[in-house]
Design a protein around this motif. Structure first.
Motif, PDB file in Angstrom:
ATOM      1  N   ALA A  44       0.820  -1.211   0.000  1.00  7.07           N
ATOM      2  CA  ALA A  44       0.000   0.000   0.000  1.00  7.07           C
ATOM      3  C   ALA A  44       0.857   1.265   0.000  1.00  7.07           C
ATOM      4  CB  ALA A  44      -0.943   0.003   1.199  1.00  7.07           C
ATOM      5  N   ASP A  45       2.110   1.164   0.445  1.00  3.58           N
ATOM      6  CA  ASP A  45       3.006   2.326   0.432  1.00  3.58           C
ATOM      7  C   ASP A  45       3.275   2.769  -1.008  1.00  3.58           C
ATOM      8  OD1 ASP A  45       3.242   2.346   3.178  1.00  3.58           O
ATOM      9  OD2 ASP A  45       5.124   1.210   3.194  1.00  3.58           O
ATOM     10  N   GLU A  46       3.673   4.030  -1.150  1.00  5.03           N
ATOM     11  CA  GLU A  46       3.991   4.544  -2.489  1.00  5.03           C
ATOM     12  C   GLU A  46       5.455   4.345  -2.849  1.00  5.03           C
ATOM     13  OE1 GLU A  46       2.486   8.553  -2.564  1.00  5.03           O
ATOM     14  OE2 GLU A  46       0.422   7.854  -2.614  1.00  5.03           O
ATOM     15  N   GLU A  47       6.325   4.218  -1.843  1.00  2.63           N
ATOM     16  CA  GLU A  47       7.741   3.932  -2.078  1.00  2.63           C
ATOM     17  C   GLU A  47       7.994   2.494  -1.675  1.00  2.63           C
ATOM     18  OE1 GLU A  47      10.132   6.781  -0.023  1.00  2.63           O
ATOM     19  OE2 GLU A  47       9.258   8.468  -1.094  1.00  2.63           O
ATOM     20  N   ILE A  48       8.452   1.696  -2.613  1.00  2.70           N
ATOM     21  CA  ILE A  48       8.593   0.264  -2.394  1.00  2.70           C
ATOM     22  C   ILE A  48      10.043  -0.177  -2.547  1.00  2.70           C
ATOM     23  CG2 ILE A  48       7.931  -2.039  -3.250  1.00  2.70           C
ATOM     24  CD1 ILE A  48       5.582  -0.532  -1.990  1.00  2.70           C
ATOM     25  N   GLU A  49      10.487  -0.983  -1.606  1.00  2.00           N
ATOM     26  CA  GLU A  49      11.753  -1.712  -1.718  1.00  2.00           C
ATOM     27  C   GLU A  49      11.376  -3.176  -1.540  1.00  2.00           C
ATOM     28  OE1 GLU A  49      15.406  -2.325   1.140  1.00  2.00           O
ATOM     29  OE2 GLU A  49      15.524  -0.359   0.145  1.00  2.00           O
ATOM     30  N   MET A  50      11.572  -3.964  -2.580  1.00  2.00           N
ATOM     31  CA  MET A  50      11.077  -5.338  -2.602  1.00  2.00           C
ATOM     32  C   MET A  50      12.230  -6.309  -2.853  1.00  2.00           C
ATOM     33  SD  MET A  50       7.935  -6.664  -4.987  1.00  2.00           S
ATOM     34  CE  MET A  50       8.714  -6.216  -6.528  1.00  2.00           C
ATOM     35  N   LEU A  51      12.350  -7.299  -1.973  1.00  2.00           N
ATOM     36  CA  LEU A  51      13.376  -8.334  -2.118  1.00  2.00           C
ATOM     37  C   LEU A  51      12.740  -9.544  -2.802  1.00  2.00           C
ATOM     38  CD1 LEU A  51      16.223  -9.456  -1.538  1.00  2.00           C
ATOM     39  CD2 LEU A  51      15.334 -10.231   0.684  1.00  2.00           C
ATOM     40  N   VAL A  52      13.328  -9.926  -3.933  1.00  2.00           N
ATOM     41  CA  VAL A  52      12.812 -11.021  -4.752  1.00  2.00           C
ATOM     42  C   VAL A  52      13.905 -12.073  -4.913  1.00  2.00           C
ATOM     43  CG1 VAL A  52      11.975 -11.644  -7.063  1.00  2.00           C
ATOM     44  CG2 VAL A  52      11.242  -9.500  -6.005  1.00  2.00           C
ATOM     45  N   GLU A  53      13.510 -13.336  -4.836  1.00  2.00           N
ATOM     46  CA  GLU A  53      14.443 -14.421  -5.134  1.00  2.00           C
ATOM     47  C   GLU A  53      14.012 -15.076  -6.429  1.00  2.00           C
ATOM     48  OE1 GLU A  53      16.073 -17.107  -2.020  1.00  2.00           O
ATOM     49  OE2 GLU A  53      15.121 -18.659  -3.234  1.00  2.00           O
ATOM     50  N   HIS A  54      14.942 -15.132  -7.394  1.00  2.00           N
ATOM     51  CA  HIS A  54      14.651 -15.745  -8.686  1.00  2.00           C
ATOM     52  C   HIS A  54      14.816 -17.260  -8.583  1.00  2.00           C
ATOM     53  CE1 HIS A  54      14.473 -11.743 -10.355  1.00  2.00           C
ATOM     54  NE2 HIS A  54      15.677 -11.485  -9.872  1.00  2.00           N
ATOM     55  N   GLU A  55      14.333 -17.973  -9.569  1.00  2.00           N
ATOM     56  CA  GLU A  55      14.372 -19.436  -9.536  1.00  2.00           C
ATOM     57  C   GLU A  55      15.785 -19.989  -9.429  1.00  2.00           C
ATOM     58  OE1 GLU A  55      10.776 -21.852 -11.193  1.00  2.00           O
ATOM     59  OE2 GLU A  55      11.672 -20.680 -12.827  1.00  2.00           O
ATOM     60  N   ASP A  56      16.782 -19.239  -9.914  1.00  4.57           N
ATOM     61  CA  ASP A  56      18.163 -19.707  -9.832  1.00  4.57           C
ATOM     62  C   ASP A  56      18.789 -19.450  -8.456  1.00  4.57           C
ATOM     63  OD1 ASP A  56      18.638 -16.976  -9.831  1.00  4.57           O
ATOM     64  OD2 ASP A  56      19.769 -16.965 -11.707  1.00  4.57           O
ATOM     65  N   GLN A  59      19.110 -13.390  -5.357  1.00  5.17           N
ATOM     66  CA  GLN A  59      18.188 -12.423  -4.776  1.00  5.17           C
ATOM     67  C   GLN A  59      18.468 -11.049  -5.355  1.00  5.17           C
ATOM     68  OE1 GLN A  59      18.211 -12.681  -0.505  1.00  5.17           O
ATOM     69  NE2 GLN A  59      17.339 -14.727  -0.521  1.00  5.17           N
ATOM     70  N   GLU A  60      17.402 -10.287  -5.550  1.00  5.79           N
ATOM     71  CA  GLU A  60      17.518  -8.958  -6.145  1.00  5.79           C
ATOM     72  C   GLU A  60      16.578  -8.009  -5.412  1.00  5.79           C
ATOM     73  OE1 GLU A  60      17.308  -6.972 -10.616  1.00  5.79           O
ATOM     74  OE2 GLU A  60      16.900  -9.098 -10.362  1.00  5.79           O
ATOM     75  N   VAL A  61      17.056  -6.789  -5.183  1.00  8.72           N
ATOM     76  CA  VAL A  61      16.230  -5.761  -4.560  1.00  8.72           C
ATOM     77  C   VAL A  61      15.731  -4.815  -5.643  1.00  8.72           C
ATOM     78  CG1 VAL A  61      16.202  -3.816  -2.948  1.00  8.72           C
ATOM     79  CG2 VAL A  61      17.467  -5.897  -2.365  1.00  8.72           C
ATOM     80  N   TYR A  62      14.435  -4.580  -5.654  1.00  8.45           N
ATOM     81  CA  TYR A  62      13.801  -3.638  -6.579  1.00  8.45           C
ATOM     82  C   TYR A  62      13.338  -2.438  -5.758  1.00  8.45           C
ATOM     83  CZ  TYR A  62      13.446  -7.539  -9.876  1.00  8.45           C
ATOM     84  OH  TYR A  62      13.722  -8.585 -10.723  1.00  8.45           O
ATOM     85  N   GLU A  63      13.698  -1.235  -6.177  1.00  7.75           N
ATOM     86  CA  GLU A  63      13.238  -0.014  -5.526  1.00  7.75           C
ATOM     87  C   GLU A  63      12.497   0.814  -6.561  1.00  7.75           C
ATOM     88  OE1 GLU A  63      16.042   2.068  -2.967  1.00  7.75           O
ATOM     89  OE2 GLU A  63      17.368   0.309  -3.107  1.00  7.75           O
ATOM     90  N   PHE A  64      11.277   1.213  -6.215  1.00 13.48           N
ATOM     91  CA  PHE A  64      10.472   1.985  -7.160  1.00 13.48           C
ATOM     92  C   PHE A  64       9.370   2.733  -6.430  1.00 13.48           C
ATOM     93  CE2 PHE A  64       8.968  -2.353  -6.871  1.00 13.48           C
ATOM     94  CZ  PHE A  64       7.592  -2.231  -6.709  1.00 13.48           C
ATOM     95  N   ASP A  65       8.833   3.744  -7.101  1.00 20.15           N
ATOM     96  CA  ASP A  65       7.672   4.482  -6.615  1.00 20.15           C
ATOM     97  C   ASP A  65       6.463   4.040  -7.421  1.00 20.15           C
ATOM     98  OD1 ASP A  65       9.282   5.943  -4.879  1.00 20.15           O
ATOM     99  OD2 ASP A  65       9.583   7.567  -6.310  1.00 20.15           O
ATOM    100  N   LYS A  66       5.314   4.082  -6.791  1.00 20.90           N
ATOM    101  CA  LYS A  66       4.082   3.701  -7.474  1.00 20.90           C
ATOM    102  C   LYS A  66       2.934   4.531  -6.928  1.00 20.90           C
ATOM    103  CE  LYS A  66       2.282   0.138  -4.501  1.00 20.90           C
ATOM    104  NZ  LYS A  66       1.104   0.933  -4.265  1.00 20.90           N
ATOM    105  N   ASP A  67       1.816   4.504  -7.617  1.00 25.82           N
ATOM    106  CA  ASP A  67       0.610   5.158  -7.114  1.00 25.82           C
ATOM    107  C   ASP A  67       0.083   4.369  -5.926  1.00 25.82           C
ATOM    108  OD1 ASP A  67       0.723   7.061  -9.120  1.00 25.82           O
ATOM    109  OD2 ASP A  67      -0.575   5.906 -10.461  1.00 25.82           O
ATOM    110  N   TYR A  68      -0.577   5.062  -5.004  1.00 24.67           N
ATOM    111  CA  TYR A  68      -1.094   4.443  -3.778  1.00 24.67           C
ATOM    112  C   TYR A  68      -1.937   3.190  -4.077  1.00 24.67           C
ATOM    113  CZ  TYR A  68      -3.838   3.676   0.406  1.00 24.67           C
ATOM    114  OH  TYR A  68      -4.452   3.085   1.475  1.00 24.67           O
ATOM    115  N   ASP A  69      -2.807   3.292  -5.079  1.00 20.77           N
ATOM    116  CA  ASP A  69      -3.742   2.206  -5.354  1.00 20.77           C
ATOM    117  C   ASP A  69      -3.252   1.258  -6.456  1.00 20.77           C
ATOM    118  OD1 ASP A  69      -3.992   4.046  -7.379  1.00 20.77           O
ATOM    119  OD2 ASP A  69      -6.180   4.017  -7.405  1.00 20.77           O
ATOM    120  N   GLU A  70      -2.014   1.429  -6.919  1.00 22.12           N
ATOM    121  CA  GLU A  70      -1.481   0.591  -7.986  1.00 22.12           C
ATOM    122  C   GLU A  70      -1.101  -0.782  -7.453  1.00 22.12           C
ATOM    123  OE1 GLU A  70       1.754   0.994 -11.621  1.00 22.12           O
ATOM    124  OE2 GLU A  70       1.866   2.374  -9.934  1.00 22.12           O
ATOM    125  N   GLU A  71      -1.525  -1.814  -8.154  1.00 26.11           N
ATOM    126  CA  GLU A  71      -1.238  -3.193  -7.771  1.00 26.11           C
ATOM    127  C   GLU A  71       0.030  -3.676  -8.476  1.00 26.11           C
ATOM    128  OE1 GLU A  71      -3.033  -5.051  -5.589  1.00 26.11           O
ATOM    129  OE2 GLU A  71      -4.374  -3.353  -5.229  1.00 26.11           O
TER     130      GLU A  71
END
Length: 75
Positions: A44-56, A59-71
């Motif tokens: 729900a936050d507009e500033e996102i830092e997301m930790l993702v693990e790929h199938e291999d 791990q990768e960190v994604y940092e991005f801004d988004k609209d409040y209601d954006e899924e």
């Protein structure tokens, strides 16, 4: 616990980030994810830092801004 991406919707934020089915969402803004409610609440936050693990195992960190209601656009 984590959320495995089963599907990425066309035109979604996830597609823009080049996430793919099989990737695992581990954390959003420093919060370990236990269930879909954690994902919804953290995303729900507009500033996102997301930790993702790929199938291999990489791990990768994604940092991005988004609209409040954006899924993220994944299943």
């Amino acid at each position: 616990m984590y959320g495995r991406i089963l599907k990425v919707y066309p035109g979604s934020l996830a597609e823009e980030l080049e996430l793919v089915p099989g990737d695992k969402l581990l954390e959003i803004n420093g919060t370990r994810l236990r269930d879909i409610i954690d994902v919804s609440f953290a995303f729900a936050d507009e500033e996102i830092e997301m930790l993702v693990e790929h199938e291999d195992g990489q791990q990768e960190v994604y940092e991005f801004d988004k609209d409040y209601d954006e899924e993220l656009g994944v299943e």
